[in-house]
Design a protein around this motif. Structure first.
Motif, PDB file in Angstrom:
ATOM      1  N   ASP A 116     -40.436   9.336  75.819  1.00  0.00           N
ATOM      2  CA  ASP A 116     -40.208   7.677  75.867  1.00  0.00           C
ATOM      3  C   ASP A 116     -40.712   7.099  77.351  1.00  0.00           C
ATOM      4  O   ASP A 116     -41.304   6.433  77.349  1.00  0.00           O
ATOM      5  CB  ASP A 116     -39.210   6.800  75.612  1.00  0.00           C
ATOM      6  CG  ASP A 116     -38.815   6.734  73.826  1.00  0.00           C
ATOM      7  OD1 ASP A 116     -40.644   7.456  72.861  1.00  0.00           O
ATOM      8  OD2 ASP A 116     -37.436   7.306  73.168  1.00  0.00           O
ATOM      9  N   ARG A 117     -40.176   8.096  78.329  1.00  0.00           N
ATOM     10  CA  ARG A 117     -40.570   7.539  79.733  1.00  0.00           C
ATOM     11  C   ARG A 117     -42.275   8.848  80.856  1.00  0.00           C
ATOM     12  O   ARG A 117     -41.882   8.806  80.717  1.00  0.00           O
ATOM     13  CB  ARG A 117     -39.587   8.438  80.997  1.00  0.00           C
ATOM     14  CG  ARG A 117     -38.312   7.446  80.414  1.00  0.00           C
ATOM     15  CD  ARG A 117     -36.888   7.889  81.084  1.00  0.00           C
ATOM     16  NE  ARG A 117     -37.369   7.539  82.614  1.00  0.00           N
ATOM     17  CZ  ARG A 117     -36.105   8.167  83.327  1.00  0.00           C
ATOM     18  NH1 ARG A 117     -34.882   8.487  83.002  1.00  0.00           N
ATOM     19  NH2 ARG A 117     -36.567   8.217  84.507  1.00  0.00           N
ATOM     20  N   ILE A 141     -37.930  15.023  83.839  1.00  0.00           N
ATOM     21  CA  ILE A 141     -38.755  14.002  84.707  1.00  0.00           C
ATOM     22  C   ILE A 141     -39.118  14.433  85.987  1.00  0.00           C
ATOM     23  O   ILE A 141     -40.226  14.253  86.387  1.00  0.00           O
ATOM     24  CB  ILE A 141     -38.196  12.316  84.376  1.00  0.00           C
ATOM     25  CG1 ILE A 141     -38.318  12.315  83.052  1.00  0.00           C
ATOM     26  CG2 ILE A 141     -39.490  11.960  85.200  1.00  0.00           C
ATOM     27  CD1 ILE A 141     -38.113  11.196  82.202  1.00  0.00           C
ATOM     28  N   ASP A 143     -33.596  12.384  84.149  1.00  0.00           N
ATOM     29  CA  ASP A 143     -33.524  12.536  85.222  1.00  0.00           C
ATOM     30  C   ASP A 143     -34.513  13.975  86.033  1.00  0.00           C
ATOM     31  O   ASP A 143     -34.952  14.258  87.007  1.00  0.00           O
ATOM     32  CB  ASP A 143     -32.784  10.996  86.495  1.00  0.00           C
ATOM     33  CG  ASP A 143     -32.780   9.915  85.677  1.00  0.00           C
ATOM     34  OD1 ASP A 143     -33.973   9.913  84.949  1.00  0.00           O
ATOM     35  OD2 ASP A 143     -31.575   8.959  85.902  1.00  0.00           O
ATOM     36  N   THR A 162     -36.341  10.749  74.852  1.00  0.00           N
ATOM     37  CA  THR A 162     -36.272   9.593  76.197  1.00  0.00           C
ATOM     38  C   THR A 162     -36.862   9.667  77.119  1.00  0.00           C
ATOM     39  O   THR A 162     -37.681   9.329  77.600  1.00  0.00           O
ATOM     40  CB  THR A 162     -34.464  10.528  76.639  1.00  0.00           C
ATOM     41  OG1 THR A 162     -33.508   9.416  75.726  1.00  0.00           O
ATOM     42  CG2 THR A 162     -34.466   9.004  77.750  1.00  0.00           C
ATOM     43  N   GLU A 203     -43.958   8.065  83.781  1.00  0.00           N
ATOM     44  CA  GLU A 203     -43.852   8.521  84.582  1.00  0.00           C
ATOM     45  C   GLU A 203     -44.420   9.443  85.507  1.00  0.00           C
ATOM     46  O   GLU A 203     -44.358   9.931  86.404  1.00  0.00           O
ATOM     47  CB  GLU A 203     -41.817   8.511  84.425  1.00  0.00           C
ATOM     48  CG  GLU A 203     -41.140   7.151  84.759  1.00  0.00           C
ATOM     49  CD  GLU A 203     -40.049   7.416  84.340  1.00  0.00           C
ATOM     50  OE1 GLU A 203     -39.076   8.363  85.149  1.00  0.00           O
ATOM     51  OE2 GLU A 203     -39.530   6.550  83.689  1.00  0.00           O
TER      52      GLU A 203
END
Length: 249
Positions: free
Chosen positions: A62-63, A12, A9, A59, A66
Protein backbone atom coordinates in the motif's frame (compact mmCIF):
# COMPACT_ATOMS: atom_id res chain seq x y z
CA UNK A 1 19.45 -16.71 18.21
CA UNK A 2 17.72 -16.12 14.86
CA UNK A 3 18.22 -12.80 13.15
CA UNK A 4 15.20 -10.53 13.48
CA UNK A 5 13.53 -9.28 10.32
CA UNK A 6 13.71 -5.60 9.40
CA UNK A 7 10.73 -3.40 10.16
CA UNK A 8 8.33 -2.13 7.51
CA UNK A 9 10.08 1.26 7.44
CA UNK A 10 13.51 -0.39 7.19
CA UNK A 11 12.37 -2.52 4.25
CA UNK A 12 10.91 0.51 2.46
CA UNK A 13 14.07 2.55 3.03
CA UNK A 14 16.16 -0.32 1.64
CA UNK A 15 13.91 -0.55 -1.43
CA UNK A 16 14.34 3.18 -2.06
CA UNK A 17 18.13 2.80 -2.17
CA UNK A 18 18.37 -0.56 -3.92
CA UNK A 19 19.12 -1.01 -7.61
CA UNK A 20 18.48 -4.76 -7.43
CA UNK A 21 15.08 -6.26 -8.28
CA UNK A 22 13.37 -7.41 -5.09
CA UNK A 23 10.63 -9.92 -4.43
CA UNK A 24 8.77 -9.44 -1.17
CA UNK A 25 7.30 -12.58 0.39
CA UNK A 26 5.29 -13.06 3.54
CA UNK A 27 7.53 -14.92 5.97
CA UNK A 28 10.87 -16.56 6.60
CA UNK A 29 9.39 -20.08 6.40
CA UNK A 30 8.85 -19.59 2.66
CA UNK A 31 12.38 -18.39 1.87
CA UNK A 32 13.70 -21.86 1.04
CA UNK A 33 10.84 -22.49 -1.40
CA UNK A 34 11.35 -19.23 -3.24
CA UNK A 35 15.12 -19.64 -3.27
CA UNK A 36 14.58 -22.86 -5.16
CA UNK A 37 12.01 -21.33 -7.52
CA UNK A 38 14.41 -18.42 -8.10
CA UNK A 39 16.54 -20.76 -10.20
CA UNK A 40 13.76 -20.53 -12.81
CA UNK A 41 13.53 -16.73 -12.79
CA UNK A 42 14.89 -14.79 -15.77
CA UNK A 43 16.97 -12.78 -13.30
CA UNK A 44 18.52 -14.97 -10.61
CA UNK A 45 20.11 -11.95 -8.95
CA UNK A 46 16.73 -10.89 -7.64
CA UNK A 47 16.67 -10.27 -3.88
CA UNK A 48 14.17 -12.18 -1.71
CA UNK A 49 12.88 -10.25 1.28
CA UNK A 50 10.51 -11.78 3.86
CA UNK A 51 8.28 -9.15 5.46
CA UNK A 52 7.38 -10.80 8.75
CA UNK A 53 3.87 -11.72 7.75
CA UNK A 54 0.99 -11.05 5.41
CA UNK A 55 -0.13 -7.81 7.06
CA UNK A 56 3.36 -6.33 6.76
CA UNK A 57 3.62 -7.32 3.10
CA UNK A 58 0.28 -5.69 2.28
CA UNK A 59 1.24 -2.57 4.25
CA UNK A 60 4.40 -2.21 2.17
CA UNK A 61 2.35 -2.83 -0.97
CA UNK A 62 0.00 0.00 0.00
CA UNK A 63 3.05 2.29 0.40
CA UNK A 64 4.63 1.33 -2.95
CA UNK A 65 4.46 4.91 -4.24
CA UNK A 66 7.32 5.62 -1.82
CA UNK A 67 9.67 3.54 -4.01
CA UNK A 68 8.25 4.27 -7.45
CA UNK A 69 10.57 3.27 -10.28
CA UNK A 70 12.08 0.35 -8.38
CA UNK A 71 11.57 -3.21 -9.60
CA UNK A 72 9.66 -4.65 -6.64
CA UNK A 73 7.37 -7.67 -6.82
CA UNK A 74 4.96 -8.95 -4.18
CA UNK A 75 4.07 -12.63 -3.72
CA UNK A 76 1.45 -13.76 -1.22
CA UNK A 77 -0.53 -16.85 -0.32
CA UNK A 78 -4.10 -16.63 -1.54
CA UNK A 79 -5.45 -17.72 1.86
CA UNK A 80 -9.17 -16.92 2.23
CA UNK A 81 -9.09 -15.00 -1.08
CA UNK A 82 -9.21 -18.50 -2.55
CA UNK A 83 -12.91 -18.43 -1.67
CA UNK A 84 -13.85 -14.73 -1.62
CA UNK A 85 -11.75 -13.55 -4.58
CA UNK A 86 -8.73 -11.25 -4.70
CA UNK A 87 -9.67 -7.61 -3.97
CA UNK A 88 -9.15 -5.16 -6.81
CA UNK A 89 -6.79 -3.06 -4.70
CA UNK A 90 -4.34 -5.99 -4.61
CA UNK A 91 -4.40 -6.72 -8.33
CA UNK A 92 -0.63 -6.22 -8.70
CA UNK A 93 0.23 -8.85 -6.08
CA UNK A 94 1.19 -12.28 -7.40
CA UNK A 95 -0.93 -14.78 -5.51
CA UNK A 96 -0.59 -18.52 -5.24
CA UNK A 97 -3.26 -20.57 -7.01
CA UNK A 98 -4.05 -22.66 -3.93
CA UNK A 99 -4.59 -21.61 -0.35
CA UNK A 100 -0.82 -21.27 0.15
CA UNK A 101 2.44 -21.95 -1.68
CA UNK A 102 2.53 -25.46 -0.21
CA UNK A 103 -0.75 -26.19 -2.02
CA UNK A 104 0.80 -25.18 -5.34
CA UNK A 105 3.64 -27.58 -4.65
CA UNK A 106 1.38 -30.40 -3.38
CA UNK A 107 -1.29 -30.45 -6.06
CA UNK A 108 -0.06 -32.43 -9.04
CA UNK A 109 3.18 -33.49 -7.38
CA UNK A 110 2.16 -37.13 -6.69
CA UNK A 111 3.72 -36.74 -3.24
CA UNK A 112 1.04 -39.01 -1.74
CA UNK A 113 2.64 -41.86 -3.71
CA UNK A 114 5.44 -41.82 -1.13
CA UNK A 115 3.07 -43.38 1.42
CA UNK A 116 3.22 -47.11 2.09
CA UNK A 117 0.17 -49.05 0.96
CA UNK A 118 -0.65 -50.05 4.55
CA UNK A 119 -0.65 -46.37 5.62
CA UNK A 120 -3.13 -45.21 2.98
CA UNK A 121 -6.39 -46.14 4.79
CA UNK A 122 -5.33 -44.30 7.96
CA UNK A 123 -4.02 -41.36 5.92
CA UNK A 124 -7.32 -41.05 4.06
CA UNK A 125 -9.30 -41.13 7.33
CA UNK A 126 -7.10 -38.39 8.80
CA UNK A 127 -7.33 -36.35 5.62
CA UNK A 128 -11.13 -36.66 5.68
CA UNK A 129 -11.19 -35.32 9.26
CA UNK A 130 -8.96 -32.46 8.18
CA UNK A 131 -11.29 -31.69 5.29
CA UNK A 132 -14.36 -31.59 7.55
CA UNK A 133 -12.71 -29.33 10.13
CA UNK A 134 -11.42 -26.94 7.45
CA UNK A 135 -14.87 -26.89 5.82
CA UNK A 136 -16.40 -25.96 9.19
CA UNK A 137 -14.05 -22.96 9.38
CA UNK A 138 -14.80 -22.00 5.78
CA UNK A 139 -18.52 -22.20 6.44
CA UNK A 140 -18.18 -19.70 9.31
CA UNK A 141 -16.19 -17.43 6.99
CA UNK A 142 -18.83 -17.63 4.26
CA UNK A 143 -21.72 -17.13 6.68
CA UNK A 144 -20.05 -14.01 8.10
CA UNK A 145 -19.97 -12.52 4.58
CA UNK A 146 -16.18 -12.99 4.58
CA UNK A 147 -15.74 -10.87 7.70
CA UNK A 148 -14.75 -13.56 10.22
CA UNK A 149 -11.14 -14.73 10.07
CA UNK A 150 -10.59 -18.39 9.19
CA UNK A 151 -8.79 -19.90 12.19
CA UNK A 152 -6.92 -22.60 10.26
CA UNK A 153 -3.34 -22.18 11.49
CA UNK A 154 -3.30 -25.20 13.83
CA UNK A 155 -0.87 -28.08 13.46
CA UNK A 156 -2.49 -31.36 12.43
CA UNK A 157 -1.60 -32.92 15.81
CA UNK A 158 -3.66 -30.27 17.60
CA UNK A 159 -6.71 -30.99 15.44
CA UNK A 160 -6.40 -34.77 15.17
CA UNK A 161 -4.01 -36.10 17.83
CA UNK A 162 -1.41 -38.59 16.61
CA UNK A 163 -2.62 -42.15 17.08
CA UNK A 164 -6.29 -41.20 16.71
CA UNK A 165 -8.62 -41.14 13.75
CA UNK A 166 -11.02 -38.34 14.68
CA UNK A 167 -11.04 -34.67 15.59
CA UNK A 168 -9.96 -34.11 19.21
CA UNK A 169 -12.97 -33.90 21.53
CA UNK A 170 -11.43 -31.02 23.50
CA UNK A 171 -10.78 -29.17 20.25
CA UNK A 172 -14.38 -29.80 19.15
CA UNK A 173 -15.64 -28.24 22.38
CA UNK A 174 -13.20 -25.34 22.13
CA UNK A 175 -14.28 -24.27 18.63
CA UNK A 176 -17.93 -25.36 18.82
CA UNK A 177 -17.46 -27.71 15.92
CA UNK A 178 -20.47 -28.94 13.99
CA UNK A 179 -20.60 -31.05 10.86
CA UNK A 180 -20.40 -28.67 7.88
CA UNK A 181 -23.14 -28.21 5.31
CA UNK A 182 -23.06 -30.37 2.20
CA UNK A 183 -22.77 -27.40 -0.18
CA UNK A 184 -19.62 -26.07 1.51
CA UNK A 185 -18.18 -29.57 1.77
CA UNK A 186 -18.79 -30.06 -1.95
CA UNK A 187 -16.95 -26.79 -2.62
CA UNK A 188 -13.90 -28.00 -0.71
CA UNK A 189 -13.94 -31.50 -2.17
CA UNK A 190 -14.15 -30.09 -5.70
CA UNK A 191 -10.42 -29.31 -5.43
CA UNK A 192 -9.21 -30.59 -2.08
CA UNK A 193 -5.49 -30.30 -2.67
CA UNK A 194 -5.75 -26.60 -3.50
CA UNK A 195 -8.53 -25.69 -1.07
CA UNK A 196 -7.41 -26.96 2.34
CA UNK A 197 -4.23 -25.55 3.82
CA UNK A 198 -1.19 -27.13 2.19
CA UNK A 199 0.97 -27.06 5.30
CA UNK A 200 -1.48 -29.42 6.99
CA UNK A 201 -1.55 -31.72 3.98
CA UNK A 202 2.21 -32.16 4.25
CA UNK A 203 1.92 -32.57 8.04
CA UNK A 204 -0.61 -35.35 7.48
CA UNK A 205 1.70 -37.26 5.14
CA UNK A 206 4.57 -36.74 7.57
CA UNK A 207 2.55 -38.40 10.34
CA UNK A 208 2.68 -41.65 8.36
CA UNK A 209 6.29 -41.20 7.25
CA UNK A 210 7.81 -40.98 10.72
CA UNK A 211 8.00 -43.20 13.77
CA UNK A 212 9.62 -46.34 15.09
CA UNK A 213 10.40 -49.14 12.71
CA UNK A 214 10.73 -46.96 9.65
CA UNK A 215 13.85 -47.19 7.51
CA UNK A 216 13.75 -43.40 7.16
CA UNK A 217 11.58 -40.53 8.39
CA UNK A 218 10.32 -37.42 6.64
CA UNK A 219 9.23 -34.22 8.36
CA UNK A 220 6.66 -32.00 6.68
CA UNK A 221 9.46 -29.68 5.56
CA UNK A 222 11.39 -32.65 4.13
CA UNK A 223 8.29 -33.59 2.16
CA UNK A 224 7.83 -30.06 0.83
CA UNK A 225 11.39 -30.21 -0.47
CA UNK A 226 10.86 -33.64 -2.01
CA UNK A 227 7.67 -32.54 -3.76
CA UNK A 228 9.23 -29.29 -4.91
CA UNK A 229 12.22 -31.03 -6.50
CA UNK A 230 10.45 -34.17 -7.64
CA UNK A 231 8.01 -32.55 -10.04
CA UNK A 232 7.25 -29.03 -11.14
CA UNK A 233 3.48 -28.58 -10.96
CA UNK A 234 1.44 -26.42 -13.30
CA UNK A 235 0.85 -24.03 -10.40
CA UNK A 236 4.54 -23.41 -9.68
CA UNK A 237 5.15 -23.07 -13.42
CA UNK A 238 2.39 -20.44 -13.61
CA UNK A 239 3.80 -18.58 -10.60
CA UNK A 240 7.28 -18.54 -12.16
CA UNK A 241 5.78 -17.27 -15.42
CA UNK A 242 4.01 -14.41 -13.63
CA UNK A 243 7.23 -13.45 -11.83
CA UNK A 244 9.22 -13.49 -15.06
CA UNK A 245 6.65 -11.36 -16.85
CA UNK A 246 6.97 -8.70 -14.16
CA UNK A 247 10.76 -8.92 -14.06
CA UNK A 248 11.06 -8.14 -17.77
CA UNK A 249 8.24 -5.57 -17.90
Amino acid sequence: MSKSLPTIDEIINTLKRSSMPTILIEGSDDVYIYRYLKQKFVNRLVNLQPCGGRINLFTIYDRREEFTGKKVLFIADKDSYRFSGVPEDKCDVIFTEGYCIENDIYDGSDIEDILDAESLPSFNITKDCLIRWFTFELQKYIDSNHQQTMAVGHHINYIIPDGTSKICSNFIAQIGYQEPRADVLDLIISNVNLNIRGKQLFQTISRYMTGKGRFSSFSDKNLVEVALKMKQTEHTINLITKVNEKLVA
